[in-house]
Design a protein around this motif. Structure first.
Motif, PDB file in Angstrom:
ATOM      1  N   ILE A 121      13.315  44.120  10.076  1.00  0.00           N
ATOM      2  CA  ILE A 121      14.702  43.833  10.421  1.00  0.00           C
ATOM      3  C   ILE A 121      15.041  44.615  11.688  1.00  0.00           C
ATOM      4  O   ILE A 121      14.503  45.705  11.917  1.00  0.00           O
ATOM      5  N   GLY A 122      15.907  44.043  12.534  1.00  0.00           N
ATOM      6  CA  GLY A 122      16.276  44.710  13.772  1.00  0.00           C
ATOM      7  C   GLY A 122      17.669  44.320  14.223  1.00  0.00           C
ATOM      8  O   GLY A 122      18.369  43.547  13.552  1.00  0.00           O
ATOM      9  N   ASN A 123      18.076  44.858  15.370  1.00  0.00           N
ATOM     10  CA  ASN A 123      19.395  44.517  15.896  1.00  0.00           C
ATOM     11  C   ASN A 123      19.395  43.093  16.440  1.00  0.00           C
ATOM     12  O   ASN A 123      18.358  42.430  16.508  1.00  0.00           O
ATOM     13  N   TYR A 124      20.564  42.609  16.795  1.00  0.00           N
ATOM     14  CA  TYR A 124      20.780  41.232  17.264  1.00  0.00           C
ATOM     15  C   TYR A 124      20.362  40.197  16.216  1.00  0.00           C
ATOM     16  O   TYR A 124      19.892  39.106  16.546  1.00  0.00           O
ATOM     17  N   LYS A 143      12.455  48.877  22.025  1.00  0.00           N
ATOM     18  CA  LYS A 143      11.957  48.304  23.277  1.00  0.00           C
ATOM     19  C   LYS A 143      13.080  48.301  24.306  1.00  0.00           C
ATOM     20  O   LYS A 143      14.250  48.143  23.959  1.00  0.00           O
ATOM     21  N   ASN A 144      12.694  48.459  25.571  1.00  0.00           N
ATOM     22  CA  ASN A 144      13.655  48.574  26.667  1.00  0.00           C
ATOM     23  C   ASN A 144      14.708  49.616  26.316  1.00  0.00           C
ATOM     24  O   ASN A 144      15.922  49.356  26.346  1.00  0.00           O
ATOM     25  N   THR A 193      16.322  46.753  22.293  1.00  0.00           N
ATOM     26  CA  THR A 193      16.180  46.276  20.925  1.00  0.00           C
ATOM     27  C   THR A 193      15.500  47.347  20.082  1.00  0.00           C
ATOM     28  O   THR A 193      14.746  48.175  20.592  1.00  0.00           O
ATOM     29  N   TRP A 194      15.776  47.335  18.785  1.00  0.00           N
ATOM     30  CA  TRP A 194      15.147  48.270  17.862  1.00  0.00           C
ATOM     31  C   TRP A 194      14.977  47.592  16.514  1.00  0.00           C
ATOM     32  O   TRP A 194      15.606  46.565  16.227  1.00  0.00           O
ATOM     33  N   GLY A 195      14.109  48.161  15.701  1.00  0.00           N
ATOM     34  CA  GLY A 195      13.896  47.562  14.398  1.00  0.00           C
ATOM     35  C   GLY A 195      13.119  48.459  13.459  1.00  0.00           C
ATOM     36  O   GLY A 195      12.572  49.502  13.850  1.00  0.00           O
ATOM     37  N   LEU A 196      13.065  48.029  12.217  1.00  0.00           N
ATOM     38  CA  LEU A 196      12.338  48.705  11.145  1.00  0.00           C
ATOM     39  C   LEU A 196      11.373  47.703  10.532  1.00  0.00           C
ATOM     40  O   LEU A 196      11.748  46.555  10.250  1.00  0.00           O
ATOM     41  N   ARG A 197      10.133  48.132  10.309  1.00  0.00           N
ATOM     42  CA  ARG A 197       9.100  47.234   9.798  1.00  0.00           C
ATOM     43  C   ARG A 197       8.357  47.912   8.646  1.00  0.00           C
ATOM     44  O   ARG A 197       8.009  49.092   8.728  1.00  0.00           O
TER      45      ARG A 197
END
Length: 690
Positions: free
Chosen positions: A152-155, A653-654, A681-685
């Protein structure tokens, strides 16, 4: 950890199609290769991501969803004209992609990616004058394994994937199923509705079977369905803000791609994107007569439907619809054999055919001007090739190779205005035909200074296919093939007991009859804007790659590419040397660092940091639209439980929220547009593997 355990790993590649894989450090070509671990370390999702980790490589999307604009060593394609042959060949499981349309190559459940820099015409054929990107799907193995990932991540970003591998008949038949789905609400805000924009949903389903009836025969069958639906590529009108119809000039603007509210768009229509790709390949390897007989037979079918608000403003100034259908079939049969310790060779036959049906509609000036075009192409190609290595001395290898290609293209077209916008009527031209043949030879030398140091040099020729310009213009006389004569020298070394890997390349490529879209004169049509053999050029440069193990836990790597691309002639340009190539930065580099250690609880911690810099470049041949230099910074942290089953990852990222665009264009009196890259962007996996 022992000293040997800290040494750099050997990387095995299949770039030269020999009887068995070769160590990358012993292969006398400029190449960068990645395995699954490296791609996971830097959260590589597709070919665009992996391109940032290699020197002189720019693997970017275009103004249409799923259309690649890839360039290596200054040679590539910029645009989405379906008849434009690529200068960078993409090979999926040994099968060449005949069209720039389709997917951008999601690198899911892939066992290797090889980026080959410089012309590769002898072994890979036409349309690899810049280089080649070859990726290979993971094959079924004869052991049970399962891997599942959710994220899950932003946007509004979500992802889920699973890979199941099962032996059906031990040591005889194995099956693998890989499935991945990704969702995204969109990186952008629609200024007119204050809603998310850029929605995307992609799905990959890839079943495969491997059959090994005996020790001498290995048969693999792979199928794939790729689907992507949602919003089109985001166009952002940046200048001017006035309504269509006003007389405007377009001065050169050094930093025009960094306006305020960079990730805000103002479309008049949301648009849509619908891509489906079917792919299948049958690979057979048969140990025969002391060598290996390999057959690779592939089929690919691409269906694209796109509706884009191309001007990117609230005014209905430029609404573009595209429908592209392409299918292809190819077959390669080759035999590779080491005759002795001093001589080995690869030889083969290759056949390729494709058909495409392209339709485009343009709704301009708030519906006051509606135009449509259509084009059809039948293309077939046949080639015979051979390459051999001879070692007259213990440390000296001489490589000689050649490929002969014959090609036929048959085309029909209806220029803009010859079709109704709904294609209920369309007046196609009579069919035009062109035949061509080409010879691509190669001569190479490699000398081992020591067991860990290699010097190499090569001279080779390659070509990018000629043909017809098929986008909105009448069919005129075919343009010729684009030719390149390339010279390269290189050095590869594993130093300090394989704690340091250092590779260096220098090249000089002379291009003749470059294909460019310009105003020209046709004996049958008069003055037209179309593709002509409009330029000659020289591209030279240097590339450096290095990897070092600094401590038991820390390793770093980096690469640098300098490209000096210069036109020697350009039709209609008085001073061609002053004009810069499209999408070719002079300098690019990347730096990565990886830290890994075992924790007290028996678990493992890993951290990765990467930075990629791209120098300034232009989006158009007249050099009106310039993208300033930019740097992308990515990082991730990973923890694996003591059992080795569970891994939790956090990534970004970025991270510096760099503003950049991957495409831009001038639209006459409408001004300019840009296609922004992703923001931070960022996320958790979470991954389970057993």
């Amino acid at each position: 950890m022992s000293e040997d355990a800290m040494q750099l790993d050997e990387i095995v590649v299949t770039a030269r199609k020999r009887a068995r894989g070769e160590s990358l450090q012993e292969t006398p070509i400029s190449a960068t290769a990645f395995g699954p671990a490296q791609m996971e370390n830097f959260f590589v999702n597709d070919i665009v991501d992996v391109g940032r980790l290699a020197p002189s490589v720019a693997l970017q999307p275009s103004a249409q969803k799923g259309v690649q604009n890839f360039a290596i060593r200054g040679m590539g394609v910029s645009g989405s004209t379906p008849s434009d042959e690529p200068a960078v060949g993409i090979f999926q499981d040994g099968v060449y992609w005949g069209s720039n349309y389709g997917a951008l190559g999601d690198l899911f459940d892939v066992e290797s990616v090889e980026i080959l820099r410089g012309p590769q015409g002898t072994l890979f054929g036409r349309n690899v004058t810049g280089g080649a990107v070859s990726f290979r799907s993971a094959r079924p193995s004869f052991s049970d394994s399962t891997k599942a990932t959710v994220g899950i991540g932003n946007y509004g970003s979500y992802e889920a994937s699973a890979v199941l591998n099962r032996p059906l008949v031990q040591d005889k038949l194995a099956a693998r199923l890989a499935v991945q789905s990704r969702w995204l609400d969109g990186y952008f805000t629609d200024a007119t509705t204050d809603s998310d924009y850029g929605e995307s949903h992609s799905l990959i389903v890839r079943p495969s079977l491997r059959f090994t009836p005996n020790d001498n025969l290995d048969v693999t069958l792979i199928g794939e369905w790729y689907s992507e639906k949602g919003d089109p590529v985001v166009a952002r009108g940046v200048s001017p803000s006035t309504l269509p119809g006003s007389p405007l000039t377009l001065p050169q603007q050094e930093g025009y791609l960094t306006p305020a509210n960079f990730w805000t768009v103002a479309p008049d229509t949301r648009g849509s994107n619908d891509i489906d790709v079917l792919f299948g390949v049958l690979e057979v390897n048969w140990n025969l007569g002391g060598g290996v007989l390999t057959s690779v037979t592939g089929y690919r079918d691409v269906r694209t439907r796109v509706l884009t608000d191309f001007d990117g403003t609230p005014s209905r100034a430029f609404l573009q619809s595209i429908a592209q259908d392409q299918d292809q079939f190819s077959s390669e049969l080759r035999y590779a054999m080491p005759l002795s310790d001093s001589f080995d060779f690869t030889t083969g036959l290759y056949y390729f055919e494709q058909n495409f049906n392209f339709r485009e509609g343009r709704d301009l000036n708030n519906g006051t001007q509606r135009l449509a075009t259509r084009s059809l192409l039948d293309n077939d190609s046949f080639a015979i090739f051979a390459e051999a290595d001879w070692r007259p001395l213990d440390r000296l290898t001489v490589t000689v190779g050649a490929r002969y290609t014959e090609e036929t293209k048959k085309a029909q077209a209806a220029p803009f205005g010859a079709c109704a916008l709904d294609f209920s009527t369309c007046t196609l031209s009579p069919q035009a035909k062109t035949d061509d043949s080409n010879l691509s030879p190669k001569l190479g030398l490699a000398y081992r200074l020591t067991d860990d140091q290699l010097l190499f040099a090569s001279a080779t020729r390659g070509f990018r296919s000629g043909g017809f310009s098929l986008r909105g213009t009448p069919i005129i006389e075919p343009y010729k093939a684009e030719q390149v004569t390339a010279y390269e020298i290189g050095y590869k070394a594993d130093l300090l007991n394989r704690h340091l890997r250092f590779n260096l390349s220098a090249y000089n490529n002379d291009y003749k009859d470059l294909q460019r879209t310009v105003l020209g004169t046709s004996p049958t049509q008069g003055v037209v804007q179309s593709v002509f053999n409009a330029a000659d050029a020289t591209i030279r440069g240097i590339e450096v790659e290095a990897t070092a193990i600094l401590t038991e836990h820390l390793s770093v790597s980096g690469s640098y590419g300098h490209t000096d691309a210069e036109y020697k002639s350009f039709a209609g340009v008085a001073d061609p040397g002053s004009r810069q190539f499209v999408r070719v930065p002079k300098d690019s580099f990347n730096l990565t660092a990886s830290y890994e250690r075992t924790l007290a609880d028996g678990g493992a911690f890993k951290a990765n940091l990467s930075s990629s810099y791209t120098g300034a470049y232009f989006f158009d041949d007249p050099n009106l639209l310039k993208q300033k230099s930019y740097n992308l910074l990515d990082a991730n942290l990973n923890y694996t439980t003591p059992s080795g089953v569970w891994t939790v990852s956090v990534y970004g990222k970025n991270l510096t929220k760099e503003e950049y665009a991957f495409w831009g264009s001038t639209l006459g009196f409408l001004g300019q547009n840009s296609f922004p890259g992703a923001p931070r962007t960022w996320g958790l996996r979470l991954t389970a593997e057993y």
